[in-house]
Design an enzyme around this catalytic site. Structure first.
Site, PDB file in Angstrom:
ATOM      1  N   ILE A   2       0.854  -1.191   0.000  1.00 58.99           N
ATOM      2  CA  ILE A   2       0.000   0.000   0.000  1.00 58.99           C
ATOM      3  C   ILE A   2       0.890   1.241   0.000  1.00 58.99           C
ATOM      4  O   ILE A   2       1.747   1.384   0.885  1.00 58.99           O
ATOM      5  CB  ILE A   2      -0.922  -0.007   1.245  1.00 58.99           C
ATOM      6  CG1 ILE A   2      -1.856  -1.232   1.217  1.00 58.99           C
ATOM      7  CG2 ILE A   2      -1.713   1.291   1.351  1.00 58.99           C
ATOM      8  CD1 ILE A   2      -2.784  -1.315   0.035  1.00 58.99           C
ATOM      9  N   HIS A  13     -13.331   3.576  12.607  1.00 56.35           N
ATOM     10  CA  HIS A  13     -14.262   4.693  12.871  1.00 56.35           C
ATOM     11  C   HIS A  13     -13.729   5.963  12.235  1.00 56.35           C
ATOM     12  O   HIS A  13     -12.532   6.262  12.278  1.00 56.35           O
ATOM     13  CB  HIS A  13     -14.582   4.844  14.354  1.00 56.35           C
ATOM     14  CG  HIS A  13     -13.562   5.475  15.228  1.00 56.35           C
ATOM     15  ND1 HIS A  13     -13.465   6.839  15.412  1.00 56.35           N
ATOM     16  CD2 HIS A  13     -12.597   4.943  16.016  1.00 56.35           C
ATOM     17  CE1 HIS A  13     -12.498   7.099  16.278  1.00 56.35           C
ATOM     18  NE2 HIS A  13     -11.951   5.975  16.656  1.00 56.35           N
ATOM     19  N   ASP A  50      -6.425   9.232  15.644  1.00 58.89           N
ATOM     20  CA  ASP A  50      -7.669   8.622  16.165  1.00 58.89           C
ATOM     21  C   ASP A  50      -8.881   9.293  15.526  1.00 58.89           C
ATOM     22  O   ASP A  50      -9.384  10.266  16.034  1.00 58.89           O
ATOM     23  CB  ASP A  50      -7.704   8.770  17.683  1.00 58.89           C
ATOM     24  CG  ASP A  50      -8.929   8.141  18.307  1.00 58.89           C
ATOM     25  OD1 ASP A  50      -9.631   7.380  17.629  1.00 58.89           O
ATOM     26  OD2 ASP A  50      -9.188   8.442  19.493  1.00 58.89           O
ATOM     27  N   GLU A 107     -18.292   6.435  16.965  1.00 61.59           N
ATOM     28  CA  GLU A 107     -17.525   5.512  17.833  1.00 61.59           C
ATOM     29  C   GLU A 107     -17.210   6.196  19.149  1.00 61.59           C
ATOM     30  O   GLU A 107     -17.271   5.592  20.220  1.00 61.59           O
ATOM     31  CB  GLU A 107     -16.225   5.084  17.137  1.00 61.59           C
ATOM     32  CG  GLU A 107     -15.428   4.008  17.913  1.00 61.59           C
ATOM     33  CD  GLU A 107     -14.427   4.534  18.929  1.00 61.59           C
ATOM     34  OE1 GLU A 107     -13.873   3.722  19.678  1.00 61.59           O
ATOM     35  OE2 GLU A 107     -14.203   5.761  18.987  1.00 61.59           O
ATOM     36  N   GLU A 108     -16.875   7.485  19.047  1.00 54.25           N
ATOM     37  CA  GLU A 108     -16.433   8.211  20.243  1.00 54.25           C
ATOM     38  C   GLU A 108     -17.575   8.464  21.229  1.00 54.25           C
ATOM     39  O   GLU A 108     -17.331   8.865  22.360  1.00 54.25           O
ATOM     40  CB  GLU A 108     -15.757   9.541  19.837  1.00 54.25           C
ATOM     41  CG  GLU A 108     -14.518   9.368  18.944  1.00 54.25           C
ATOM     42  CD  GLU A 108     -13.308   8.792  19.682  1.00 54.25           C
ATOM     43  OE1 GLU A 108     -13.433   8.418  20.862  1.00 54.25           O
ATOM     44  OE2 GLU A 108     -12.233   8.722  19.055  1.00 54.25           O
ATOM     45  N   HIS A 155      -6.952  12.214  21.785  1.00 49.12           N
ATOM     46  CA  HIS A 155      -8.178  12.972  22.098  1.00 49.12           C
ATOM     47  C   HIS A 155      -7.902  14.458  22.350  1.00 49.12           C
ATOM     48  O   HIS A 155      -8.656  15.113  23.065  1.00 49.12           O
ATOM     49  CB  HIS A 155      -8.939  12.341  23.272  1.00 49.12           C
ATOM     50  CG  HIS A 155      -9.685  11.107  22.857  1.00 49.12           C
ATOM     51  ND1 HIS A 155     -10.571  10.441  23.678  1.00 49.12           N
ATOM     52  CD2 HIS A 155      -9.701  10.430  21.682  1.00 49.12           C
ATOM     53  CE1 HIS A 155     -11.087   9.399  23.030  1.00 49.12           C
ATOM     54  NE2 HIS A 155     -10.559   9.369  21.815  1.00 49.12           N
ATOM     55  N   ASP A 163       2.707   3.038   7.609  1.00 50.66           N
ATOM     56  CA  ASP A 163       3.019   2.269   6.398  1.00 50.66           C
ATOM     57  C   ASP A 163       2.940   0.766   6.668  1.00 50.66           C
ATOM     58  O   ASP A 163       2.278   0.016   5.945  1.00 50.66           O
ATOM     59  CB  ASP A 163       4.417   2.660   5.899  1.00 50.66           C
ATOM     60  CG  ASP A 163       4.738   2.068   4.532  1.00 50.66           C
ATOM     61  OD1 ASP A 163       3.819   1.598   3.841  1.00 50.66           O
ATOM     62  OD2 ASP A 163       5.923   2.077   4.165  1.00 50.66           O
TER      63      ASP A 163
END
Ligand code: TRP
Ligand code: CA
Ligand code: ZN
Length: 324
Positions: free
Chosen positions: A51, A132, A144, A178-179, A294, A309
């Site tokens: 990728i 998410h 995140d 999700e959070e 967060h 990667d």
């Protein structure tokens, strides 16, 4: 693999070189865009592609721009979330996926899951990868979970580029809210019903896979999925550990609770890297895996490229291996 590739799609020649360097055969190389897979050996036995990290980072740059243009976040119920979903969906639609936007309500606001099906394969044996797409409201959420979202997107696009036609059916998902407590993935699993859930051979979850002071954690769930990831990293000579930072803290939990085999990767959140972990993985002992977890500093500057990667390549490897 540590090949340095530009942000462009791989050419057939680059794939052949990458395949040779990986110890594979050129015959397994993916066809260049525009050349149908049918003209080569059966695609289902082809090696997984490397990728391109540049492509994954380009998706992260777009998610960062979206957050910046929408009050600094991509949170549930905010315009940055819907813009993120529209970006991912447009890429998938252009690549030939069948996309579905699933609506739900959480905290009085509409949320969305994005599901992308790759046409073909056994509909009774679905191999799924998900991540998410929402951030917390306090920041842009690039590690995140822009990291998982971008890597899963680029894996899906690699399926399309290679004309991959595996025996099993491939499905990719981007979860909302999700959070707020795994709301989108819970909604999806509930909506599937027991018959729908029985068709899912495996669900692979990717939440935080580009941490800047990374660890290499594999979920300790379905043995076959876990082994697939461990084999990949063993081939690179990279030690892994079992994920212990919080079982059930991400979107694999609703699948696991419904009896679906699950697995996934994680590069660490607010726990601190030990001296032993720094000795085998590098980075800084005594510091969090992601000090911006967060927070408003979870920007494109908060990404470890090498971890992103390797984990992106591991996703492709697992999706290819598990769908044969
Ligand atoms: N989005 C997850 C959360 O906020 C991130 C996370 C933290 C996580 N710890 C984890 C994901 C452990 C998988 C495993 O909780
Ligand atoms: Ca790569
Ligand atoms: Zn989170």
């Amino acid at each position: 693999m540590k090949l340095l590739l530009s942000g462009r799609a791989l050419t057939a020649g680059a794939v052949a070189v990458a395949t040779l360097m990986a110890g594979g055969s050129v015959a397994g190389a993916e066809p260049a865009a525009g050349h149908p897979a049918e003209s080569t050996a059966p695609a289902s036995t082809a090696a997984a592609p490397d990728i391109p990290i540049g492509n994954v980072k380009a998706h992260l740059a777009r998610l960062q721009s979206i957050a910046t243009a929408n009050g600094g976040n991509r949170a549930h119920g905010r315009p940055g979330y819907r813009a993120s979903l529209d970006y991912v969906k447009a890429k998938l639609d252009a690549a030939g996926f069948t996309t579905t936007v699933q609506r739900f309500t959480a905290s009085g606001r509409t949320g969305y899951n994005l599901i992308a099906d790759w046409p073909g394969g056994d509909a009774n044996q679905v191999v799924m990868a998900g991540s998410h797409l929402d951030s917390v409201s306090s920041g842009p959420g690039i590690n995140d979970n822009g990291s998982g979202s971008a890597a899963v997107l680029e894996t899906a696009l690699a399926v399309a580029r290679s004309g991959h036609r595996p025996a099993k059916h491939l499905r990719f998902a981007w979860w909302g809210a999700e959070e707020l407590g795994l709301v989108g993935s819970r909604h999806y699993v509930g909506d599937l019903g027991s018959a729908g859930r029985a068709k899912i051979s495996g669900y692979l979850n990717f939440d935080m896979i580009g941490s800047p002071n990374p660890g290499y954690f594999v979920y300790d769930d379905d043995p076959a999925i876990e082994k697939t990831f461990k084999d990949y990293f063993a081939g690179l000579g990279i030690a892994t550990e079992i994920e212990t930072e919080g079982d059930g803290r991400s979107d694999h939990a609703p699948f696991k609770n419904a009896g679906v085999p699950v697995g996934g990767l994680f590069s660490g959140a607010d726990y601190r890297k030990t001296a032993a972990q720094a000795a085998k993985w590098g980075g800084t002992a005594g510091q969090p895996f992601d000090r911006c977890y967060h927070s408003s500093c979870d920007t494109t500057a908060n990404i470890g490229d090498t971890a992103l990667d390797r984990n992106s390549d591991a996703i492709a490897y697992a999706m290819w291996e598990l769908s044969q």
